[in-house]
Design an enzyme around this catalytic site. Structure first.
Site, PDB file in Angstrom:
ATOM      1  N   HIS A 120       0.920  -1.425  -0.284  1.00  0.00           N
ATOM      2  CA  HIS A 120       0.075  -0.042  -0.042  1.00  0.00           C
ATOM      3  C   HIS A 120       0.877   1.113  -0.021  1.00  0.00           C
ATOM      4  O   HIS A 120       0.543   2.207  -0.118  1.00  0.00           O
ATOM      5  CB  HIS A 120      -1.001   0.154   1.292  1.00  0.00           C
TER       6      HIS A 120
ATOM      7  N   ARG B 135       7.243  -6.007   2.821  1.00  0.00           N
ATOM      8  CA  ARG B 135       5.993  -6.472   2.421  1.00  0.00           C
ATOM      9  C   ARG B 135       5.583  -6.321   1.212  1.00  0.00           C
ATOM     10  O   ARG B 135       5.696  -4.973   0.521  1.00  0.00           O
ATOM     11  CB  ARG B 135       4.757  -5.707   3.275  1.00  0.00           C
TER      12      ARG B 135
ATOM     13  N   GLU C 184      -5.519 -12.885   6.580  1.00  0.00           N
ATOM     14  CA  GLU C 184      -6.557 -11.537   6.799  1.00  0.00           C
ATOM     15  C   GLU C 184      -7.937 -11.541   6.259  1.00  0.00           C
ATOM     16  O   GLU C 184      -8.455 -10.791   5.623  1.00  0.00           O
ATOM     17  CB  GLU C 184      -5.679 -10.215   6.398  1.00  0.00           C
TER      18      GLU C 184
ATOM     19  N   ASP D  82      -8.040  -5.708   7.097  1.00  0.00           N
ATOM     20  CA  ASP D  82      -8.719  -6.403   6.296  1.00  0.00           C
ATOM     21  C   ASP D  82      -9.523  -7.768   6.781  1.00  0.00           C
ATOM     22  O   ASP D  82     -10.554  -7.799   6.594  1.00  0.00           O
ATOM     23  CB  ASP D  82      -7.604  -7.062   5.352  1.00  0.00           C
TER      24      ASP D  82
HETATM   25  C1  3PY Z   1      -4.323  -5.113   7.473  1.00  0.00           C
HETATM   26  O1  3PY Z   1      -4.545  -4.773   8.695  1.00  0.00           O
HETATM   27  O2  3PY Z   1      -5.173  -5.649   6.626  1.00  0.00           O
HETATM   28  C2  3PY Z   1      -2.857  -4.968   6.977  1.00  0.00           C
HETATM   29  O3  3PY Z   1      -2.531  -5.379   5.771  1.00  0.00           O
HETATM   30  C3  3PY Z   1      -1.944  -4.272   7.791  1.00  0.00           C
HETATM   31  O4  3PY Z   1      -1.437  -3.331   6.988  1.00  0.00           O
HETATM   32 MG    MG Z   2      -4.196  -5.911   4.772  1.00  0.00          MG
END
Ligand code: 3PY
Ligand code: MG
Length: 259
Positions: free
Chosen positions: A50, A75, A154, A180
């Protein structure tokens, strides 16, 4: 020199039971990684999913964190596993892969992170050799153990596949993306990284990781939350992003000036 240098120090610290508190860097400027490393964070995460960090920025960020005396983690963007190999060749101590939803996806990720027999990583340890201090033969013998492949959980699918992901040879740890996950668990109703549903998932992930002899990690939005999550058995926690740290310090100092 400690065996494996800065690069191997991350795995050693995690396996030694010491929590790792990381800064999250999304600004594509290596000096930020270096500065936060010098300011006491245990590791620096270069954010390519991101953040504004591109491949060249991630490679420079890894070197800059090393200059600050700390290991770097990257990441990668979703599914961009060839970039995972590239950043570990540059000396990243770990890679966090977002949205890993099945054992099969975990397998694919591990293939790019580990040399045979654990995976199919291609040889080319360009900058990581001098950082580790190893000769090629020793690097080949030791790299799989200290180059950490961290799969993000996630989604609902990932939570259902948690055991398969953790059982995948070459996957070292699980990283919870709480924002997420909160969206997924509420069917798109809320984004709340500290919702009760996320909290229950954190408890489940910590127990599952422990049962598989692997480690749990999580994104945390503040030092307070990182402290709490680390006490719940998470080995690696983010503490704050570069942008947030800038905003907080800017507001705080400006308020004092205008008082
Ligand atoms: C999330 O919380 O979804 C993440 O990927 C953290 O950046
Ligand atoms: Mg995320």
């Amino acid at each position: 020199m400690i065996e494996g240098g800065i690069v191997a120090s991350l795995a050693r610290r995690i396996r030694g039971g010491e929590p790792v508190f990381a800064a999250w860097v999304g600004i594509n400027e290596p000096m930020i990684a270096e500065q936060l490393a010098r300011d006491g964070f245990d590791a620096v995460v270069m954010e390519m999913q991101h953040g504004a960090v591109d491949v060249a920025g991630a490679l420079r960020g890894v070197a800059a964190a090393a200059l600050g005396g700390k290991p770097a983690i990257v990441r990668i963007p979703i599914g961009d596993f060839s970039t995972a190999s590239r950043v570990i060749d540059a000396g990243a101590a770990a890679v966090i892969a977002p949205m890993i939803n099945s054992g099969a996806e975990a397998r694919q990720f591990a293939d790019f992170m580990k040399f045979p027999p654990l995976g199919q990583r291609s040889w080319g340890p360009r900058a990581v050799l001098p950082l580790t201090g190893y000769e090629p033969a020793d690097y080949l013998r030791n790299a799989n153990a200290f180059t950490l492949a961290i799969a993000m959980v996630e989604t609902r699918e990932a939570m259902a596949a948690l055991d398969d992901i953790l059982a995948t040879p070459g996957i070292d740890g699980i990283f919870v993306g709480p924002s997420d996950l909160s969206i997924a668990l509420s069917n798109g109703e809320v984004v709340d990284a500290q919702s009760p549903a996320v909290d229950a998932a954190l408890t489940k992930v910590a127990a599952a990781a422990k049962a598989h002899g692997k480690f749990a990690a999580a994104f945390c939005h503040s030092g307070e939350r990182a402290n709490e999550v680390a006490r719940r058995g998470f080995s690696l926690c983010s503490v704050a992003t570069d942008q947030l740290l800038l905003r907080l310090a800017a507001r705080q100092e400006l308020a004092k000036a205008r008082a």
